[in-house]
Design an enzyme around this catalytic site. Structure first.
Site, PDB file in Angstrom:
ATOM      1  N   THR A 260      65.970  15.958 -32.288  1.00 59.88           N
ATOM      2  CA  THR A 260      66.443  15.885 -30.896  1.00 59.88           C
ATOM      3  C   THR A 260      67.685  16.746 -30.717  1.00 59.88           C
ATOM      4  OG1 THR A 260      65.519  13.679 -30.666  1.00 59.88           O
ATOM      5  CG2 THR A 260      67.201  14.269 -29.086  1.00 59.88           C
TER       6      THR A 260
ATOM      7  N   GLU B 180      71.702   5.663 -29.844  1.00 63.32           N
ATOM      8  CA  GLU B 180      71.144   6.988 -29.521  1.00 63.32           C
ATOM      9  C   GLU B 180      72.157   8.098 -29.763  1.00 63.32           C
ATOM     10  OE1 GLU B 180      68.172   6.730 -29.766  1.00 63.32           O
ATOM     11  OE2 GLU B 180      67.308   7.373 -27.873  1.00 63.32           O
TER      12      GLU B 180
END
Ligand code: HSE
Length: 319
Positions: free
Chosen positions: A191, A138
């Site tokens: 993101t 991530e």
């Protein structure tokens, strides 16, 4: 660590992170879509990504095959290094969901890779331990080691990340009749960008509202109290800043609530939007209303419906 099998393919699901009031600390898995990753043991150490393919109808991907720049590659490298593996791996990634959608695409690939690798080794790690390695993936995608996508993608169901130092993850039981509708507008939000627009600090009053809602949502899920779940599904931290990045957000939210949703907010960092409801029929009616609102406001979207408790990763093949 030794490998005792030679090849595994695993599926890991899309996920809805934040769940309105749980920014970076709460997420749940959908039944589908999701990604599939095949991991093969090699004598040569390290990680080689041999192929990245995507299903028909998905936008073209330019995902990196350098493992250090790829979420699945980075997660697997971290696992192999951390567990002192006496082998290396080749992996092929099959993207079955769009990237940049707010449905945890990067986490699904990392989770599928880790679950497949874990099926090959002599002493498999616990799902909780895999989450730590998933967060390394991530960090490659978004610049931050959040676990609210990767933890539910690995553990299934609804997962609370109680703390990050050390990682402390908790499966939260939920009512059997709870359904999720997700609509993915056909556009992308990164993101990194969606995190970049958030304020670094929030007022005390905002924090109090948010932690009251988060505690209320967890209590509502565990007590099967739909009223409490509904009252708690409010995000005063990220949604007010991110809504502007999502075409038709306010129209979709209004349509969802009008059609009987318990609540509606941004899925992860967007642009997907999710709504919770108390039956499959309600989830379908809400999806229809949200889709109409989206197409009237601006663009096309793809709809997904899933029972909350049904999303989980699985081994597709093992030898
Ligand atoms: N919690 C993360 C965020 C999830 O909202 O930035 C990203 O999918």
């Amino acid at each position: 660590m030794k490998a005792v099998k030679t090849e595994a393919t695993a599926f890991a699901p899309a996920t809805v992170a934040n769940v309105a009031c749980g920014f970076d600390v709460l997420g749940f898995a959908l039944e589908s879509p999701g990604d599939e990753v095949t991991v093969r043991v090699t004598e040569e150490r390290g990680v080689r990504i041999t192929a990245i393919s995507s299903d028909d109808g998905l936008p073209d991907l330019n995902l990196p095959t350098n493992p250090q720049e790829n979420t699945a590659g980075g997660a697997v490298l971290a696992y192999l290094d951390g567990e002192k593996a006496e082998f290396g791996v080749e992996m092929s990634i099959r993207k079955r969901m769009p990237a940049g959608s707010g449905m945890g695409s990067s986490a699904a690939s990392a989770a599928a890779a880790l679950v497949a690798l874990n099926a090959l080794v002599e002493t498999p790690l616990t799902p909780e331990a895999l989450v730590d390695y998933g967060m390394k993936g991530e960090a490659i995608a978004s610049g931050s080691e959040h676990a609210d996508n990767v933890a539910p993608a690995i553990m299934g169901g609804i997962v609370l990340i109680r703390g990050y130092q050390p990682t402390d993850v908790v499966r939260i039981p939920s009512p059997n009749n709870l359904y999720c509708t997700v609509i993915r507008p056909h556009c992308e939000v990164s993101t990194k960008e969606a995190r970049g627009i958030l304020p670094k600090e929030i007022p005390m009053k905002t924090a109090i509202t948010q932690w009251g809602n988060l505690a209320g949502l967890i209590a509502g899920l565990m007590k099967c109290d739909e009223g409490l779940i509904s009252r708690s599904l409010q995000d005063v931290v990220a949604e007010p800043h991110r809504a502007a990045l999502i075409p038709g957000f306010h129209a979709m939210k209004q349509a969802a609530i009008g059609a009987g949703a318990l609540g509606c907010s941004i899925s992860g960092s967007g642009p997907s939007v999710f709504a919770l409801s108390a039956s499959r029929e309600a989830a379908e009616a809400i999806g229809k209303a949200m889709h109409e609102a989206l197409t009237e406001a601006c663009t096309e979207g793809t709809l997904y419906i899933s029972r909350l408790s049904d999303g989980a990763p699985r081994i597709v093949s093992l030898r």
